[in-house]
Design an enzyme around this catalytic site. Structure first.
Site, short mmCIF file in Angstrom:
data_model
loop_
_atom_site.label_atom_id
_atom_site.label_comp_id
_atom_site.label_asym_id
_atom_site.label_seq_id
_atom_site.Cartn_x
_atom_site.Cartn_y
_atom_site.Cartn_z
CE1 TYR A 1 -84.28 15.85 -6.54
CE2 TYR A 1 -85.10 15.27 -4.39
CZ TYR A 1 -84.39 15.32 -5.09
OH TYR A 1 -83.41 14.09 -4.70
CD GLU B 1 -84.61 16.88 -10.49
OE1 GLU B 1 -85.90 17.54 -9.86
OE2 GLU B 1 -84.86 15.67 -9.50
CG ASP C 1 -60.75 21.35 -15.21
OD1 ASP C 1 -60.52 22.27 -14.45
OD2 ASP C 1 -60.10 20.47 -14.72
CB THR D 1 -63.89 24.00 -8.72
OG1 THR D 1 -62.51 24.52 -8.57
CG2 THR D 1 -63.09 22.08 -9.47
CE LYS E 1 -59.39 23.16 -6.79
NZ LYS E 1 -60.64 22.43 -8.15
NE ARG F 1 -65.89 22.08 -0.55
CZ ARG F 1 -64.19 21.86 -0.88
NH1 ARG F 1 -63.42 21.06 -2.35
NH2 ARG F 1 -62.98 22.31 0.09
N1 DSN Z 1 -58.54 18.55 -5.37
C1 DSN Z 1 -58.28 19.50 -6.36
C2 DSN Z 1 -56.91 19.87 -6.03
O1 DSN Z 1 -56.55 20.06 -4.98
O2 DSN Z 1 -56.27 20.42 -6.85
C3 DSN Z 1 -57.79 19.49 -7.86
O3 DSN Z 1 -59.07 18.37 -7.15
#
Ligand code: DSN
Length: 415
Positions: free
Chosen positions: A51, A53, A197, A223, A226, A232
Site C-alpha cells: 500500500y 497512498e 484523451d 491508457t 493500447k 492495463r
Molecule cells: N474499450 C476501449 C476501446 O476499445 O477503445 C475504450 O475504453
C-alpha cells in the site's frame, strides 16, 4: 509445472486456453495489444503487496522506499517520453484518469464539450449513462455528415455559444488525426482548457508516428495498454503549474492506494517505448493500417472518412447489407477478432451497429507487415461478403489458425 498450475489447476487451465486463443486468432480490435514478457513480469511482481497512498516522499504508510523509487522512475520516464512537464502515473484506468482530470479542472454542473459517443467519442467524454454526463453538462460535437471528419468551424461555434470550462478531444473510434493546434486556439479563445484523451494513439505519439498533443493541451490523459503496449492502466500529463491540482484529483480525489505493480510495469513500458525498435513499431502500425485500408477498399468495402491516418479503421457494413454485429460474429467464426461499432449518424442501435472497428497495433506487435495486411484484407472481404456461409468461415478459420501460429505473440512465445 508453474506455481499456478500446481496450486490452482482450474485457473491455470483457463489461462492456458487463453494462450492458445491469443496465438491462433488474428487480433484486430484497435484498442488491444500484447505486453512484452518484461511488462508482464513487472505486472505479476511482489509490488502488488504494497500500500502506498500518497506520492514519492510523501506517503501515508511506512515501508515505501522501493515504491518511491519505482514511481519516481515511472514519472521521469513518462515525462521524458512525452516531453511533458508533469506526469501522474497512478490512474488505474482511462476512465479514472479522465475523472481525475475533470475533478481537477472543472466543477460539477460545468459545461464541457466532447465528441459524441456514437460518432467515435468515449463513454467518459459525456455519455448520459456515464458519471461524466451525469455530473457535468457535456455538450457533444459531431463529425461532418459528408466528410465524416470533425469540422473545426462547428466546434468553434459551439465553444463560442456554450463557453465550456473544458474542451475534450480524443476518441475510441475515429480514424483520423485531431487538429490539436486548432482545438487549443478555440479552447483558449473561449476561456476553456483543452484536454486530449490520447489513449488510442499514445504509442504512435511516443514512437513519433503521430503529432503530440502535449505542446497544445492543458491536460493529456491516456491508457497505457493500447498502442503504447504497456500494462492495463493509465497516466495523466499536464503543465508544471497544474501538477498539484492534477495529483490531488487522482489521490485523494478519485483513488486510494496506487497499484505499484502496474506502475512498475508502466515504467518498463515507457522504457521500451523510448527505443528505436518502438519507433519502427509505431511507424509500421500506421503503414499497416494504410495498407489494410487500401486493400479493403479495393475489395469493395466503404470506410468511414474514406481511410485512416492512424492505427484504426472503421468499416461501414451497411453497404454490404449487414450490421456490425453480424460482421463481428462472422469474423469471429473465422478466427478474426474485431468489434462492432457505431458509425457517424448510425441508424442501428449501439448494440447492433452498422460498423466494424479494426486496427493494426496487435498484429504489428507480432511482426506482421504489408503482405500479411493484404492477406488479412482478402480474408475479411471474403467472410463479410458471405457472412452466413459456414463453409467460408470454416475454411478461413483453418487458414487463419495455421497462419497465426507462425507469428510469435510477445509475452507468450517470445520476449
Ligand atoms: N474499450 C476501449 C476501446 O476499445 O477503445 C475504450 O475504453
Amino acid at each position: 509445472m508453474s506455481a499456478l498450475g500446481k496450486h490452482d489447476p482450474e485457473v491455470a487451465a483457463i489461462i492456458a486456453a487463453e494462450h492458445v486463443r491469443q496465438t491462433e486468432t488474428l487480433e484486430i480490435i484497435a484498442s488491444e495489444n500484447y505486453a512484452s514478457a518484461a511488462v508482464l513480469e513487472a505486472t505479476g511482481s511482489i509490488l502488488t503487496n504494497k500500500y502506498a497512498e500518497g506520492y514519492p516522499g510523501k506517503r501515508y504508510y511506512a515501508g515505501n522506499v522501493h515504491a518511491d523509487e519505482i514511481e519516481s522512475l515511472a514519472i521521469e520516464r513518462a515525462k521524458e517520453l512525452f516531453k511533458a512537464e508533469h506526469a501522474n502515473v497512478q490512474p488505474t484506468s482511462g476512465a479514472e484518469a479522465n475523472m481525475a482530470a475533470y475533478l481537477a479542472f472543472a466543477d460539477p454542473g460545468d459545461t464541457l464539450l466532447g465528441l459524441e459517443l456514437s460518432q467515435g467519442g468515449h463513454l467518459t467524454h459525456g455519455s448520459p449513462v456515464n458519471f461524466s454526463g451525469r455530473l457535468y453538462n457535456f455538450v457533444p460535437y459531431s463529425v461532418d455528415r459528408e466528410t465524416e471528419v470533425v469540422d473545426m468551424k462547428t466546434v468553434a461555434t459551439l465553444a463560442a455559444e456554450t463557453k465550456p470550462r473544458i474542451i475534450v478531444t480524443g476518441a475510441t473510434a475515429y480514424p483520423r488525426q485531431f487538429d490539436f493546434e486548432s482545438f487549443a486556439e478555440i479552447a483558449h479563445e473561449n476561456g476553456a482548457l483543452l484536454m486530449v484523451d490520447m489513449s488510442h494513439f499514445a504509442g504512435l505519439v511516443a514512437g513519433g508516428a503521430h503529432p503530440s498533443p502535449v505542446p497544445y493541451a492543458d491536460v493529456v490523459t491516456s491508457t497505457t495498454h493500447k498502442t503504447l503496449r504497456g500494462p492495463r492502466g493509465a497516466l495523466a500529463l499536464t503543465r508544471e503549474t497544474n501538477g498539484a491540482a492534477l495529483d490531488k484529483a487522482v489521490f485523494p480525489g478519485t483513488q486510494g492506494g496506487p497499484h505499484m505493480h502496474s506502475i512498475a510495469a508502466k515504467a518498463v513500458a515507457f522504457g521500451e517505448a523510448a527505443t528505436p525498435i518502438f519507433q519502427a513499431y509505431a511507424a509500421k502500425t500506421v503503414e499497416n493500417a494504410a495498407t489494410l485500408a487500401e486493400a479493403l477498399q479495393s475489395g469493395g468495402l466503404r470506410l468511414v472518412s474514406g481511410g485512416t491516418d492512424t492505427h484504426l479503421i472503421l468499416i461501414d457494413c451497411s453497404t454490404l447489407g449487414i450490421s456490425g454485429m453480424k460482421a463481428q460474429n462472422a469474423l469471429q467464426g473465422a478466427g478474426i477478432i474485431a468489434n462492432k461499432n457505431t458509425i457517424p449518424y448510425d441508424e442501428r442501435s449501439p448494440f447492433v451497429t452498422s460498423g466494424l472497428r479494426i486496427g493494426t497495433p496487435a498484429l504489428t506487435s507480432r511482426g506482421m507487415g504489408i503482405t500479411e495486411m493484404r492477406q488479412l484484407a482478402a480474408w475479411i472481404v471474403h467472410v463479410l461478403k458471405d457472412p452466413d456461409g459456414e463453409g467460408v468461415r470454416e475454411s478461413v478459420r483453418k487458414e487463419v489458425a495455421e497462419f497465426a501460429r507462425t507469428y510469435p505473440v510477445p509475452g507468450i512465445t517470445n520476449a
